[in-house]
Design a protein around this motif. Structure first.
Motif, PDB file in Angstrom:
ATOM      1  N   ASN A 133       0.830  -1.213   0.000  1.00 60.03           N
ATOM      2  CA  ASN A 133       0.000   0.000   0.000  1.00 60.03           C
ATOM      3  C   ASN A 133       0.862   1.260   0.000  1.00 60.03           C
ATOM      4  N   ASN A 134       1.946   1.246   0.782  1.00 62.25           N
ATOM      5  CA  ASN A 134       2.838   2.411   0.846  1.00 62.25           C
ATOM      6  C   ASN A 134       3.482   2.690  -0.515  1.00 62.25           C
ATOM      7  N   TYR A 135       3.972   1.638  -1.166  1.00 57.48           N
ATOM      8  CA  TYR A 135       4.611   1.812  -2.473  1.00 57.48           C
ATOM      9  C   TYR A 135       3.597   2.302  -3.523  1.00 57.48           C
ATOM     10  N   LEU A 136       2.415   1.705  -3.517  1.00 58.42           N
ATOM     11  CA  LEU A 136       1.400   2.084  -4.505  1.00 58.42           C
ATOM     12  C   LEU A 136       0.903   3.500  -4.276  1.00 58.42           C
ATOM     13  N   ASP A 137       0.810   3.909  -3.011  1.00 60.74           N
ATOM     14  CA  ASP A 137       0.427   5.300  -2.699  1.00 60.74           C
ATOM     15  C   ASP A 137       1.466   6.290  -3.230  1.00 60.74           C
ATOM     16  N   LYS A 138       2.738   5.921  -3.127  1.00 59.14           N
ATOM     17  CA  LYS A 138       3.808   6.777  -3.668  1.00 59.14           C
ATOM     18  C   LYS A 138       3.653   6.934  -5.179  1.00 59.14           C
ATOM     19  N   ALA A 139       3.336   5.823  -5.836  1.00 56.56           N
ATOM     20  CA  ALA A 139       3.151   5.862  -7.295  1.00 56.56           C
ATOM     21  C   ALA A 139       1.967   6.757  -7.662  1.00 56.56           C
ATOM     22  N   VAL A 140       0.856   6.611  -6.935  1.00 58.65           N
ATOM     23  CA  VAL A 140      -0.340   7.426  -7.199  1.00 58.65           C
ATOM     24  C   VAL A 140      -0.040   8.901  -6.975  1.00 58.65           C
ATOM     25  N   GLU A 141       0.709   9.215  -5.922  1.00 57.99           N
ATOM     26  CA  GLU A 141       1.052  10.601  -5.598  1.00 57.99           C
ATOM     27  C   GLU A 141       1.817  11.261  -6.741  1.00 57.99           C
ATOM     28  N   ILE A 142       2.721  10.510  -7.376  1.00 61.05           N
ATOM     29  CA  ILE A 142       3.488  11.065  -8.507  1.00 61.05           C
ATOM     30  C   ILE A 142       2.557  11.352  -9.679  1.00 61.05           C
ATOM     31  N   THR A 143       1.599  10.452  -9.942  1.00 59.76           N
ATOM     32  CA  THR A 143       0.670  10.673 -11.071  1.00 59.76           C
ATOM     33  C   THR A 143      -0.190  11.920 -10.856  1.00 59.76           C
ATOM     34  N   LYS A 144      -0.446  12.251  -9.595  1.00 59.33           N
ATOM     35  CA  LYS A 144      -1.229  13.463  -9.303  1.00 59.33           C
ATOM     36  C   LYS A 144      -0.446  14.727  -9.625  1.00 59.33           C
ATOM     37  N   ARG A 145       0.871  14.661  -9.448  1.00 58.83           N
ATOM     38  CA  ARG A 145       1.718  15.844  -9.672  1.00 58.83           C
ATOM     39  C   ARG A 145       2.201  15.958 -11.119  1.00 58.83           C
ATOM     40  N   ASP A 146       2.194  14.830 -11.836  1.00 59.16           N
ATOM     41  CA  ASP A 146       2.768  14.828 -13.186  1.00 59.16           C
ATOM     42  C   ASP A 146       1.823  14.118 -14.149  1.00 59.16           C
ATOM     43  N   GLU A 147       1.155  14.898 -15.008  1.00 60.89           N
ATOM     44  CA  GLU A 147       0.179  14.331 -15.940  1.00 60.89           C
ATOM     45  C   GLU A 147       0.819  13.346 -16.921  1.00 60.89           C
ATOM     46  N   ASN A 148       2.125  13.479 -17.156  1.00 56.02           N
ATOM     47  CA  ASN A 148       2.801  12.580 -18.091  1.00 56.02           C
ATOM     48  C   ASN A 148       2.817  11.133 -17.601  1.00 56.02           C
ATOM     49  N   THR A 149       2.563  10.930 -16.315  1.00 47.02           N
ATOM     50  CA  THR A 149       2.623   9.579 -15.741  1.00 47.02           C
ATOM     51  C   THR A 149       1.236   8.939 -15.604  1.00 47.02           C
ATOM     52  N   LEU A 150       0.197   9.649 -16.036  1.00 43.43           N
ATOM     53  CA  LEU A 150      -1.171   9.154 -15.850  1.00 43.43           C
ATOM     54  C   LEU A 150      -1.435   7.838 -16.562  1.00 43.43           C
ATOM     55  N   ILE A 151      -0.686   7.554 -17.619  1.00 44.28           N
ATOM     56  CA  ILE A 151      -0.895   6.322 -18.378  1.00 44.28           C
ATOM     57  C   ILE A 151      -0.648   5.080 -17.523  1.00 44.28           C
ATOM     58  N   GLN A 152       0.120   5.249 -16.424  1.00 43.72           N
ATOM     59  CA  GLN A 152       0.414   4.129 -15.526  1.00 43.72           C
ATOM     60  C   GLN A 152      -0.658   3.917 -14.454  1.00 43.72           C
ATOM     61  N   LEU A 153      -1.572   4.876 -14.331  1.00 46.41           N
ATOM     62  CA  LEU A 153      -2.544   4.836 -13.233  1.00 46.41           C
ATOM     63  C   LEU A 153      -3.418   3.572 -13.225  1.00 46.41           C
ATOM     64  N   PRO A 154      -3.938   3.109 -14.384  1.00 47.47           N
ATOM     65  CA  PRO A 154      -4.758   1.882 -14.349  1.00 47.47           C
ATOM     66  C   PRO A 154      -4.015   0.674 -13.784  1.00 47.47           C
ATOM     67  N   LEU A 155      -2.717   0.535 -14.102  1.00 50.84           N
ATOM     68  CA  LEU A 155      -1.937  -0.597 -13.611  1.00 50.84           C
ATOM     69  C   LEU A 155      -1.696  -0.491 -12.106  1.00 50.84           C
ATOM     70  N   ILE A 156      -1.511   0.740 -11.636  1.00 51.97           N
ATOM     71  CA  ILE A 156      -1.350   0.949 -10.189  1.00 51.97           C
ATOM     72  C   ILE A 156      -2.651   0.577  -9.480  1.00 51.97           C
ATOM     73  N   LYS A 157      -3.775   1.011 -10.058  1.00 51.79           N
ATOM     74  CA  LYS A 157      -5.079   0.698  -9.465  1.00 51.79           C
ATOM     75  C   LYS A 157      -5.340  -0.809  -9.466  1.00 51.79           C
TER      76      LYS A 157
END
Length: 601
Positions: free
Chosen positions: A271-295
């Motif tokens: 959960n901690n690692y995945l939350d870190k990944a989600v936090e980056i996607t919130k700050r950087d739109e270029n990383t949004l493509i990874q959001l479905p895999l994180i979810k």
């Protein structure tokens, strides 16, 4: 009293004046801190087109105001410019902009424009940039065959131009495609070779490629369940990506670490690692493509913790967003399987069946994609690489004609050998398949005879192994009293008959508890009377069950391999496939396909 009222009025007027002054000061100060749009646009005009494209991708697109102004600048100034290279970087930026918004069609259309301009300029570097971006975008959206075509085209140009950076980038991308067709060993070999080149390079800057190789190696090692090695690549990747402020890469690594923690049962860490990944996607739109895999990994975490409703909510969100984007992503199969299983756990049979059927449909499509891509890699990449090595040998040799004949002969020989190899493999597979069906029929008759004669023997289908005789006499070290032994054998027979081995809780310790004995007695009994270890015994029971049920149950055959594996007690489809292959010589997907082709009921 009058003085009190008078003092209160004076105080109110004084307070109002103070507040008014403060408000006026705020109004005066506000324009100083306000973002100056004109100055920003002037700053854009001073940038070289390539530098603008770099800043747009890494910085401007993360800020809504700057991105809006930048897109307007591209459309009004860059793509209408008389300078073709300025147009190129304008279209390139718009392509990335659309891709980050998960809009494949317009992003490819913009890349078509970059390719046309690059060809007009006769600039190999710009041509390769256009083609490799097309390959990457198609890969991101699950169109692997198209991605492969563009990668091979770039590789040909890069080798001709002796551009090592582009060659390494393409090799890494082809390795990722090998992962998608489950050629993990081939992918890892290719990536490790690339990593050695990058780590030994002293003159060229391969930081971007270096990070991407770590991404691919992490993914490959997760695929073969080598979590320790995968995690080590993730840590190295995080260190390197943070050093060069590559936030997109960091998202991959944190997501992978979350997946690894999930697999190891460390859910808080996951959960901690995945939350870190989600936090980056919130700050950087270029990383949004990874959001479905994180979810998806988040949903798995909740499923494993039996938070089924939370898992369903996350998975439905993934499904709705993919439908909205109009994409056909290969991992949707996994989403649907997990949805089906989650609904099953909360006794929602209707939705469970609905998503199993959806998963089955996507599985068939994905299977076709993987088969066609596998053949594509063999035909195009592996043979192209071999041919180029032979051509290089020809150029370096003094006896050109002799090498030419040898090269041609070897190339033809290898192609013929590959054709022969695949035909021979298919012939052997068909023989093994026929042997399985024959053994099933024979065992069916034997079972009927055993039932008629009421023999107290274990009814277990054996596909490849011969009947085991006199094992009990050969294993002298087993010291269990006859009465205890008979009682345990009857309990073990009951364990098999009731198919309790399908439970995931079938470890030696768990089964010993169920049979009310100790692990030592049970282990020795299985070794003596089954001729194998306890783990091998449980694995064989499960595989034998799968062989039989797949033949008899057409609905069961429509499940994905992952669903079949989990249905019969395996934690991962890879473990099931490996056990099935070891037992029968065939992969379960091949067995299922042939049962369907022969319309076996």
């Amino acid at each position: 009293m009058f003085l009190q009222k008078y003092a209160a009025v004076i105080f109110f007027i004084f307070s109002f004046c103070i507040v008014g002054q403060l408000f006026a000061q705020d109004n005066l100060q506000d324009p100083i801190h306000k973002f100056n749009e004109k100055e920003f646009i002037v700053s854009l005009q001073k940038l070289k087109p390539k530098e603008f494209a770099r800043l747009f991708a890494r910085q401007y697109s993360q800020d809504s105001t700057k991105s809006k102004l930048s897109v307007a600048y591209i459309k009004n100034m860059m793509i209408s410019s008389e300078d073709l290279e300025t147009q190129f970087w304008g279209y390139n930026s718009l392509a990335k902009w659309e891709r980050n918004k998960m809009n494949l069609e317009p992003s490819i259309a913009y890349l078509d424009s970059t390719y046309t301009i690059a060809k007009t300029l006769n600039n190999d570097d710009l041509i390769m940039s256009s083609l490799i971006n097309k390959g990457v975008y198609y890969y991101d959206f699950g169109f692997y065959k198209k991605a492969m075509e563009y990668y091979l085209e770039v590789l040909k140009i890069a080798k001709k131009a002796d551009n090592r950076a582009r060659q390494l980038a393409v090799m890494q991308n082809i390795a990722l495609l090998k992962l998608e067709v489950n050629d993990r060993k081939g992918a890892i070999k290719l990536l490790e070779e690339s990593l050695k080149i990058v780590e030994n390079e002293k003159t060229l800057n391969f930081n971007y490629i270096h990070v991407n190789i770590y991404i691919a190696l992490s993914k490959a090692n997760i695929g073969i369940e080598n979590y320790e090695k995968a995690a080590s690549y993730c840590y190295k990747g995080i260190e390197l990506s943070e050093k060069f402020n590559d936030k997109g890469a960091s998202v991959y690594f944190y997501n992978f670490l979350g997946e690894i923690a999930n697999s190891n049962g460390n859910y808080e860490e996951a959960n901690n690692y995945l939350d870190k990944a989600v936090e980056i996607t919130k700050r950087d739109e270029n990383t949004l493509i990874q959001l479905p895999l994180i979810k998806l990994n988040k949903a798995k975490m909740h499923y494993f913790q039996k938070n089924y409703n939370v898992a369903i909510e996350i998975l439905l969100d993934i499904e709705s967003r993919e439908k909205l984007n109009g994409t056909d992503i290969i991992y949707l199969e996994e989403v649907y399987v997990l949805l089906a299983k989650s609904y099953k756990e909360i006794n929602d049979t209707e939705n469970s069946l609905k998503y199993y059927e959806k998963a089955s449909e996507i599985y068939k499509e994905n299977d076709k994609i993987q088969e066609s891509l596998s053949a594509e890699i063999i035909k195009k990449y592996d043979l192209e690489t071999l041919k180029e090595e032979l051509d290089q040998s020809q150029e370096d040799s003094k006896r050109t004609k002799y090498v030419l004949y040898i090269s041609a002969f070897l190339t033809i020989g290898i192609i013929v050998s590959l054709i022969f190899f695949y035909k021979n493999r298919e012939k052997n597979n068909q023989r093994k398949f026929a042997e399985i069906l024959k053994n099933l029929e024979r065992e069916k008759n034997e079972i009927a005879e055993k039932i008629n004669t009421t023999e107290p023997a274990s009814i277990v289908i054996e596909v490849k192994e011969k009947a085991e005789t006199n094992i009990a006499q050969e294993v002298k070290e087993v010291e269990i009293l006859d009465e205890t032994k008979e009682r345990l054998l009857k309990k073990l027979q009951n364990f098999e008959t009731k198919e309790l081995f399908l439970s995931k809780n079938s470890s030696l310790n768990e089964v010993a508890k169920k049979l009310k004995t100790n692990t030592s007695y049970l282990s020795k009994l299985v070794n003596a009377h089954k001729g194998k270890s306890f783990t091998a015994y449980i694995t064989d029971l499960r595989v034998n069950y799968a062989i039989r049920r797949l033949k008899e149950d057409k609905k069961f055959r429509s499940y994905t391999i992952d669903s079949i594996a989990r249905e019969i007690g395996f934690n991962r489809s890879e473990s099931f496939s490996r056990a099935f292959k070891n037992k029968t010589g065939l992969y379960p997907s091949y067995y299922v396909k042939n049962l369907d082709n022969q319309n076996v009921e």
